[in-house]
Design a protein around this motif. Structure first.
Motif, mmCIF file in Angstrom:
data_model
loop_
_atom_site.group_PDB
_atom_site.id
_atom_site.type_symbol
_atom_site.label_atom_id
_atom_site.label_comp_id
_atom_site.label_asym_id
_atom_site.label_seq_id
_atom_site.Cartn_x
_atom_site.Cartn_y
_atom_site.Cartn_z
ATOM 1 N N GLY A 69 0.820 -1.200 0.000
ATOM 2 C CA GLY A 69 0.000 0.000 0.000
ATOM 3 C C GLY A 69 0.857 1.254 0.000
ATOM 4 O O GLY A 69 1.751 1.422 -0.844
ATOM 5 N N GLU A 70 0.616 2.162 0.922
ATOM 6 C CA GLU A 70 1.332 3.431 0.989
ATOM 7 C C GLU A 70 2.817 3.246 1.287
ATOM 8 O O GLU A 70 3.600 4.183 1.140
ATOM 9 C CB GLU A 70 0.708 4.332 2.050
ATOM 10 C CG GLU A 70 0.797 3.776 3.458
ATOM 11 C CD GLU A 70 0.118 4.659 4.492
ATOM 12 O OE1 GLU A 70 0.415 4.484 5.691
ATOM 13 O OE2 GLU A 70 -0.705 5.505 4.120
ATOM 14 N N HIS A 71 3.190 2.041 1.709
ATOM 15 C CA HIS A 71 4.600 1.772 2.016
ATOM 16 C C HIS A 71 5.374 1.310 0.774
ATOM 17 O O HIS A 71 6.577 1.040 0.857
ATOM 18 C CB HIS A 71 4.720 0.710 3.113
ATOM 19 C CG HIS A 71 3.975 1.059 4.369
ATOM 20 N ND1 HIS A 71 4.424 2.008 5.257
ATOM 21 C CD2 HIS A 71 2.789 0.609 4.857
ATOM 22 C CE1 HIS A 71 3.559 2.116 6.250
ATOM 23 N NE2 HIS A 71 2.548 1.280 6.023
ATOM 24 N N GLY A 72 4.677 1.214 -0.362
ATOM 25 C CA GLY A 72 5.330 0.847 -1.618
ATOM 26 C C GLY A 72 5.381 -0.642 -1.844
ATOM 27 O O GLY A 72 4.788 -1.437 -1.100
ATOM 28 N N THR A 73 6.095 -1.031 -2.883
ATOM 29 C CA THR A 73 6.296 -2.443 -3.204
ATOM 30 C C THR A 73 7.641 -2.868 -2.638
ATOM 31 O O THR A 73 8.682 -2.256 -2.954
ATOM 32 C CB THR A 73 6.227 -2.691 -4.707
ATOM 33 O OG1 THR A 73 4.919 -2.301 -5.185
ATOM 34 C CG2 THR A 73 6.452 -4.158 -5.019
ATOM 35 N N LYS A 88 -2.692 -12.710 0.216
ATOM 36 C CA LYS A 88 -2.555 -11.592 1.146
ATOM 37 C C LYS A 88 -2.169 -12.140 2.513
ATOM 38 O O LYS A 88 -2.862 -13.016 3.061
ATOM 39 C CB LYS A 88 -3.859 -10.798 1.235
ATOM 40 C CG LYS A 88 -4.207 -10.074 -0.064
ATOM 41 C CD LYS A 88 -5.521 -9.303 0.034
ATOM 42 C CE LYS A 88 -5.838 -8.594 -1.283
ATOM 43 N NZ LYS A 88 -7.139 -7.869 -1.242
ATOM 44 N N TYR A 89 -1.064 -11.598 3.052
ATOM 45 C CA TYR A 89 -0.505 -12.111 4.297
ATOM 46 C C TYR A 89 -0.071 -10.940 5.186
ATOM 47 O O TYR A 89 0.139 -9.823 4.706
ATOM 48 C CB TYR A 89 0.711 -13.002 4.009
ATOM 49 C CG TYR A 89 0.495 -13.996 2.899
ATOM 50 C CD1 TYR A 89 -0.202 -15.174 3.117
ATOM 51 C CD2 TYR A 89 1.000 -13.756 1.612
ATOM 52 C CE1 TYR A 89 -0.396 -16.096 2.095
ATOM 53 C CE2 TYR A 89 0.820 -14.660 0.583
ATOM 54 C CZ TYR A 89 0.121 -15.829 0.827
ATOM 55 O OH TYR A 89 -0.069 -16.728 -0.189
ATOM 56 N N PRO A 90 0.092 -11.191 6.499
ATOM 57 C CA PRO A 90 0.639 -10.139 7.370
ATOM 58 C C PRO A 90 2.086 -9.836 6.975
ATOM 59 O O PRO A 90 2.902 -10.748 6.819
ATOM 60 C CB PRO A 90 0.569 -10.751 8.770
ATOM 61 C CG PRO A 90 -0.420 -11.871 8.663
ATOM 62 C CD PRO A 90 -0.288 -12.391 7.262
ATOM 63 N N LEU A 91 2.391 -8.552 6.804
ATOM 64 C CA LEU A 91 3.731 -8.129 6.411
ATOM 65 C C LEU A 91 4.317 -7.248 7.508
ATOM 66 O O LEU A 91 3.777 -6.171 7.816
ATOM 67 C CB LEU A 91 3.671 -7.347 5.092
ATOM 68 C CG LEU A 91 4.966 -6.639 4.664
ATOM 69 C CD1 LEU A 91 6.107 -7.646 4.446
ATOM 70 C CD2 LEU A 91 4.731 -5.808 3.399
ATOM 71 N N ALA A 92 5.393 -7.732 8.128
ATOM 72 C CA ALA A 92 6.095 -6.945 9.152
ATOM 73 C C ALA A 92 7.110 -6.059 8.442
ATOM 74 O O ALA A 92 8.062 -6.554 7.818
ATOM 75 C CB ALA A 92 6.773 -7.872 10.149
ATOM 76 N N SER A 156 -9.092 -7.727 2.251
ATOM 77 C CA SER A 156 -8.134 -6.914 3.007
ATOM 78 C C SER A 156 -7.428 -5.942 2.068
ATOM 79 O O SER A 156 -7.035 -6.308 0.946
ATOM 80 C CB SER A 156 -7.094 -7.805 3.701
ATOM 81 O OG SER A 156 -7.720 -8.731 4.559
ATOM 82 N N VAL A 157 -7.229 -4.725 2.519
ATOM 83 C CA VAL A 157 -6.605 -3.692 1.693
ATOM 84 C C VAL A 157 -5.102 -3.671 1.932
ATOM 85 O O VAL A 157 -4.662 -3.548 3.088
ATOM 86 C CB VAL A 157 -7.204 -2.307 2.027
ATOM 87 C CG1 VAL A 157 -6.545 -1.218 1.193
ATOM 88 C CG2 VAL A 157 -8.714 -2.325 1.807
#
Length: 805
Positions: A69-73, A88-92, A156-157
């Motif tokens: 998202g706003e944090h880029g690729t 779609k998975y949790p990304l730390a 989930s977005v």
């Protein structure tokens, strides 16, 4: 008790923040021991959409391009076997905090902060996470138990915080519930209070259900109504044992319960929601088509669900079928009727058991459960009835069985309907010391569901069946002020109070003076329990009709050694002396200033007489009767009084070395040497001596004005005497006669005692130093000789005492 905020919101429209709610709970009398966010350890974890996923040759790793998202690729290296493009998975993100896991990827070993890494030469700018790594279990979110990445919902977005998605933004309140509010030992109980303090409507849980036409022949009997005043049973047919729905498993997980199966989970859910322990029996294992609630037979055995076997007594309550015990009432079900995967019919139980019996049984058997802890604090019949309805509603809601018409409600006639209580508003305000406006009283009691009616000074409330703590106007005052606000109370003096400059009062000053004097004489202060054992009285060899045996029995003693309120301080002093000697301390001096408790009648009809007493104990080869007498005299000197000593007897003291202590004609205590038999019984290695003085009698001399005596202008004269006398003559008798023989005597001190064959079998020798103090002129030798002759003549005439040759 753990209370999830999300669960509370089912019953109350909460319009404040968690911090504000915590303050509100504190203000109305509920201590929040801890408040925390479910995911308080997790930070900076967002939804990541894997756009591309390519395997790294020769490894199990994948190189992924993840949309944050706003944090880029971001480029992420991932070793999970279920990672794939489009997932779609949790990304730390870099800087995120997550849980570190062991090699099994299931055991948490602490927290870790994510940094930029490099795997097989590829840069990785974060980490895709499993459920364990962000503190989510299978019960909290489907798929979290998989040993791989946690798959998030398709809607989930990317870049959104995962906490709201996984419920990690929920709050848990750990609330301490006082013993007088058993109705609040549940989520719904706390919801009632929250609704009242926030002045919001309360939404009750659904209790409706539809009965099928199924009817089962069955019977329920309660043979111990004193231990089980209410027992409700309901038959459910066509049961299907399956997993519980996600929402139920999640709620149970938040309050520390593991999901087992739908039927078992319903009983646990109702326990946490309403505070009513329930049990479900596999109907197929209930023999004889009946349930009997009875006392266990002595020696009867049961194996509980945790596979422990217990031998029972008649003090234990059991639930039986037609042949055998199937549950330990209020504690745990039996293994022989547990819910299995093959269960197809269930008999639900909801009951009220005597809380003291459950507490004692649980303690005696060493078997503690959520149910036993809840029953021990008390369960009301209103909730018992409500809980059964709620469980049957959930059976129908979850579609795991059919509610039959077979229903039993065995009770002792107690009603769950509201009971009226009429009090005076003036009395309520009198307790509080302020005047609470009538409209506020009505508003508060309405919010608390008391349906108040005010008619002038007369206030009538309708007490709900779950509020068993409401009995009087004082209880009404408590309800009013905790909602009105304790900050409204204005500090005022008690009508009889006086402003003082502080400091000790006369009693405290006098007792402190005695303590300091004893400490200066080498004694250490000791403090003992106010309780002792019947065996302590036996140790003193007291007769059955001795006044010391008229002791108050404790209803719930810690043990038999602390089962009586003490009527004498001597046993504990003897125990302290023996304890010191066993530890190698073979000489010492101890005193204790405390109360003994003397009942005016038994059983008690009024408060006992608490008499302030001081007990002194000395022991050692260098100690004797006279050193103890010296310590007792220290008390007299501190209070500026005179003690006389007369021969006496005590069952636990040496018959020839016991004295009564007298002050101005009143008996104030005793002193003497402990009998050798008692010393041997306590394994003492050196002689012991004990004294007990009644400070209540001596309190009349507290603050006594001292007379100033100037230092003598002339030289004092000292004479030593060594007398021979019969053994039955006491030192006090001799001292008293010497003092009466001359007005100029200021000090008499015993310095030697002798008994021997050369004196005769019935004779002894006492040696005294006598000081003569002149007043107006110096003494001449002739005057002193006259004093001496008078002393010798008086002693000879009264006691046939002579000087030792």
């Amino acid at each position: 008790m753990l209370v999830p905020l999300s669960w509370l919101k089912d019953y109350v429209d909460i319009n404040v923040t968690p911090d504000e709610l915590e303050e509100k709970l504190f203000s109305c009398g509920f201590e929040v021991e801890e408040k925390y966010e479910v995911g308080h350890d997790i930070s900076n974890v967002v939804v990541g959409l894997v756009k591309t996923c390519e395997g790294i040759e020769g490894t199990h790793l994948h190189l992924c391009q993840v949309d944050a998202g706003e944090h880029g690729t971001l480029q992420i290296c991932c070793g999970a076997d279920n990672v794939q493009a489009g997932g779609k998975y949790p990304l730390a993100l870099i800087g995120a905090q997550v849980y570190a896991t062991a090699k099994d990827h299931k055991t948490v070993e602490g927290l870790m902060t994510i940094g930029q890494g490099k795997l097989r030469g590829y840069d990785s700018y974060g980490m895709l996470c499993s459920g364990v790594e962000i503190g989510v279990t299978e019960d909290m979110f489907p798929g979290a138990g998989y040993n791989g990445l946690l798959v998030l919902p398709e809607d989930s977005v990317p870049g959104a915080d995962v906490k709201p998605i996984l419920g990690l933004d929920d709050y848990i309140f750990d609330i301490s519930i006082t013993a007088n509010r058993p109705d609040c030992q549940s989520i719904f109980g706390i919801a009632r209070e929250v609704a009242a303090v926030l002045e919001q409507p309360l939404h009750e849980p659904a209790l409706d259900y539809t009965e099928s036409e199924v009817e089962q022949k069955f019977n329920v009997t309660v043979e111990a109504p004193d231990l089980c005043p209410r027992y409700i049973a309901h038959y459910v047919s066509d049961v299907k044992i399956e997993e519980s729905p996600v929402w139920m498993k999640r709620r149970l997980a938040l309050v520390g319960c593991s999901a087992i199966s739908n039927v078992v989970d319903i009983t646990n859910y109702v326990l946490k929601e309403l505070g009513q322990p329930m049990h479900a029996f596999d109907y197929n294992y209930l023999e004889g088509d009946e349930i009997r609630v009875r006392r266990a037979a002595d020696g009867e055995k049961i194996v509980t669900l945790d596979e422990k076997e217990f031998a029972l007594t008649s003090d234990n309550l059991v639930i039986c079928d037609g042949k055998k015990p199937v549950a330990l009432a209020g504690i745990m079900g039996g293994l022989n009727s547990e819910i299995l995967d093959t269960t197809n019919a269930v008999m639900f139980e909801a009951a009220k058991f005597a809380h003291d019996n459950i507490r004692k049984s649980s303690k005696a058997l060493g078997q503690v459960s959520d149910s036993s802890m809840r029953f021990s604090k008390g369960v009301d019949e209103y909730t018992t009835v409500m809980a059964m309805k709620r469980a049957l509603h959930l059976i129908e809601e979850l579609g795991c069985g059919k509610v039959s018409k077979t229903h039993f409600d065995v009770n002792t006639g107690n009603s769950v309907e509201p009971a009226d209580l009429t009090v005076s508003v003036k009395q309520v305000n009198g307790v509080l010391g302020i005047t609470v406006p009538d409209e506020d009283i009505v508003r508060i009691l309405t919010n608390l569901q008391f349906a108040p009616k005010l008619n002038g000074d007369e206030l009538t409330i309708s007490i709900p069946g779950y509020r068993v703590d409401m009995e009087s106007y004082q209880d009404v005052a408590e309800e009013v002020i905790r909602m009105y606000g304790y900050d409204h109370i204005v500090p005022t003096f008690i009508p009889t109070a006086q402003v003082t400059s502080g400091g000790y009062n006369l009693k405290q000053r006098s007792e402190l003076k005695v303590k300091r004097a004893l400490c200066a004489a080498g004694a250490c202060e000791g403090v003992h329990y106010s309780f002792f054992s019947p065996a302590d009285l036996d140790l003193l060899k007291l007769p059955e009709d001795a006044k010391e045996r008229v002791a108050i029995k404790i209803l719930n003693p810690i043990n038999i050694d602390l089962s009586l309120m003490r009527t004498t301080l001597a046993p504990q002093m003897l125990a302290a002396i023996a304890r010191n000697q066993k530890r190698g301390i073979l000489s010492g001096r101890i005193y204790e200033m405390g109360n003994k408790f003397l009942p005016k009648a038994l059983p008690l009809t009024e408060y006992p007489d608490e008499r302030e007493t001081i007990c002194i104990g000395v022991w050692g080869e260098d100690e004797d009767f006279y050193s103890l007498k010296g310590l007792v005299s220290v008390i007299a000197e501190a209070l500026d009084v005179t003690f006389d000593y007369e021969r006496d007897t005590k069952t636990f003291l040496h018959p020839g070395r016991t004295a009564k202590v007298v002050c101005n004609g009143e008996d104030v205590g005793y002193l003497g040497q402990v009998m050798y038999e008692i010393c041997d019984e306590l394994d003492m290695r050196v002689p012991a001596y004990v004294a007990e003085i009644d400070l209540r009698i001596l309190s009349q001399y507290y603050g006594k004005d001292r007379k100033f005596i100037p230092l003598p202008k002339f030289l004092e004269e000292k004479r030593d005497f060594c007398f021979v006398m019969n053994k039955d003559i006491t030192c006090a008798m001799v001292e008293k006669e010497i003092a009466a023989s001359c007005e100029y005597i200021t000090k008499i001190e015993l310095f030697d005692i002798y008994e021997g064959a050369q004196l005769g079998q019935d004779k002894k020798s006492l040696a005294f130093s006598v000081v003569f103090t002149p007043k107006d002129e110096a003494f001449t030798p002739e005057v002193i000789d006259g004093f001496v002759n008078t002393i010798l003549r008086n002693l000879k005439e009264k006691y046939d005492i002579t000087l030792r040759a």
